[in-house]
Design an enzyme around this catalytic site. Structure first.
Site, PDB file in Angstrom:
ATOM      1  N   CYS A 134       0.835  -1.205   0.000  1.00  0.00           N
ATOM      2  CA  CYS A 134       0.000   0.000   0.000  1.00  0.00           C
ATOM      3  C   CYS A 134       0.870   1.255   0.000  1.00  0.00           C
ATOM      4  O   CYS A 134       1.405   1.655   1.035  1.00  0.00           O
ATOM      5  CB  CYS A 134      -0.923   0.002   1.216  1.00  0.00           C
ATOM      6  SG  CYS A 134      -1.952   1.477   1.317  1.00  0.00           S
ATOM      7  N   CYS A 137      -0.401   4.142   2.149  1.00  0.00           N
ATOM      8  CA  CYS A 137      -0.172   3.964   3.591  1.00  0.00           C
ATOM      9  C   CYS A 137       1.291   4.210   3.942  1.00  0.00           C
ATOM     10  O   CYS A 137       1.595   4.844   4.944  1.00  0.00           O
ATOM     11  CB  CYS A 137      -0.507   2.535   4.046  1.00  0.00           C
ATOM     12  SG  CYS A 137      -1.958   1.812   3.301  1.00  0.00           S
ATOM     13  N   ASP A 138       2.202   3.675   3.155  1.00  0.00           N
ATOM     14  CA  ASP A 138       3.598   3.594   3.591  1.00  0.00           C
ATOM     15  C   ASP A 138       4.574   4.452   2.782  1.00  0.00           C
ATOM     16  O   ASP A 138       5.744   4.558   3.151  1.00  0.00           O
ATOM     17  CB  ASP A 138       4.062   2.124   3.532  1.00  0.00           C
ATOM     18  CG  ASP A 138       3.247   1.247   4.482  1.00  0.00           C
ATOM     19  OD1 ASP A 138       2.847   1.758   5.539  1.00  0.00           O
ATOM     20  OD2 ASP A 138       3.012   0.075   4.164  1.00  0.00           O
TER      21      ASP A 138
END
Ligand code: NDP
Length: 308
Positions: A134, A137-138
């Site tokens: 992701c 997200c990261d």
């Protein structure tokens, strides 16, 4: 046999948010946590984009807190999973993995989706240490660093262009000599100068040490083996929505995502609702899943009251 008003299947942000709303609406929900309590988020570390946490929040802490909030309002949270459903008539008959049968007036499916991985042992070893599925997200953790994205579909192109805005360089590892992505997405990639596409390449191994990912060993179709130096290795080779259990009853799209009606969480079966990633191929964020869980609980409340 136990009869309940509202059954929630799944314990990610969608399931727990549905549980908070449903329990506060006195629907006495029963929630089954499923195979991965806390859902996909528990496979990541720090969550920096969930509103309300100025300095970010540990993903497991966030999910434990959602669980506790649902429990505080009286949700009956059960470990284990639902293994069979019969949606042919209401109340719906379901069976859990202890062979207990339940009858549910309404059901919210919030079983999420599972990111696909290549299946390499090295990829597994560095999960959360540079390997991620992701970028939204990261990606932030790799600012001004070099990363790679595996895949040639719309997700890979979208994630590569997103990462290109943060990172110094983004390699795209594409196994064929063409993209699967739509031409608009391809064009965006082609027009981004810090993306380098490695055509006809597969990953042999993710390289790293105690600090995490340091590179990847690739093999090109002509047999050439070479290494790239990277700090982050992002998988974007598709997701699998966890809808298999419901496929005999619930309409899905060609990729298995549950089809919901308009802006609602209603499925083709009256009384069965879906929320979160199992019905969302595009956004796939904790906050969007949580919001759809809220909608599903409100939809159930209206449905059980006899409204629309
Ligand atoms: P897709 O299935 O469309 O693409 C997967 C990509 O990963 C393909 O390039 C595929 O290669 C590659 N791949 C699969 N397995 C492997 C493997 N083992 N090793 C290396 N590469 C592999 O998945 P997406 O997640 O990209 O998209 C899913 C759906 O969501 C699509 O319908 C897409 O259009 C849609 N979507 C739309 C977006 C938008 O419109 N903004 C954004 C994101 C997704 P190959 O082509 O060789 O099979």
């Amino acid at each position: 046999m136990e009869t309940i008003k509202c059954l929630i299947i799944g314990s990610g942000p969608a399931g727990y948010t549905a549980a908070v709303y449903a329990s506060r609406a006195s629907l006495s929900p029963v929630l089954y946590e499923g195979m991965e309590p806390g859902g996909q988020l528990t496979t990541t570390t720090l969550v920096e984009n969930f509103p309300g946490f100025e300095n970010g929040v540990d993903a497991n802490v966030l999910m434990a807190s959602m669980r506790a909030q649902a429990a505080r309002f009286g949700t009956d949270i059960r470990s284990g999973r639902i293994k069979a459903v019969d949606f042919s008539a209401r109340p719906f008959r379901v069976v859990d993995d202890h062979d207990r049968e339940l009858l549910a007036e309404a059901v919210i499916i919030a079983t999420g989706a599972t990111a696909k991985y290549l299946g390499l042992p090295s990829e597994h070893r560095f999960r959360g240490l540079g390997v991620s599925a992701c970028a939204t997200c990261d990606g932030f953790f790799y600012r001004k660093k070099d990363v790679a994205v595996v895949g040639g579909g719309d997700t890979a192109c979208e994630e590569a262009t997103y990462l290109a805005g943060l990172c110094r360089k983004v390699y795209m590892i594409v196994r064929r000599d063409v993209f699967r992505a739509s031409s608009a997405m391809q064009e965006r990639v082609m027009n981004t100068p810090n993306i380098e596409i490695l055509w006809n390449c597969n990953t042999q191994e993710v390289l790293g040490d105690d600090s995490g990912v340091t590179g990847a060993r690739l093999v090109r179709k002509d047999g050439k083996v070479f290494d790239i130096q990277i700090d982050g290795f992002f998988l974007a080779i598709g997701h699998h929505p966890n809808s298999d259990l419901f496929k005999d009853w619930i309409e899905t799209d060609a990729n298995g995502y549950i089809v919901t009606q308009g802006k609602s969480s209603r499925t083709n079966v009256e009384g069965v609702f879906a929320a979160g990633d199992v019905q969302d191929p595009s956004y796939r964020q904790a906050i969007t899943a949580a919001a759809s869980g809220c909608r599903a609980a409100l939809d159930v409340e209206r449905f059980l009251q006899g409204g629309k």
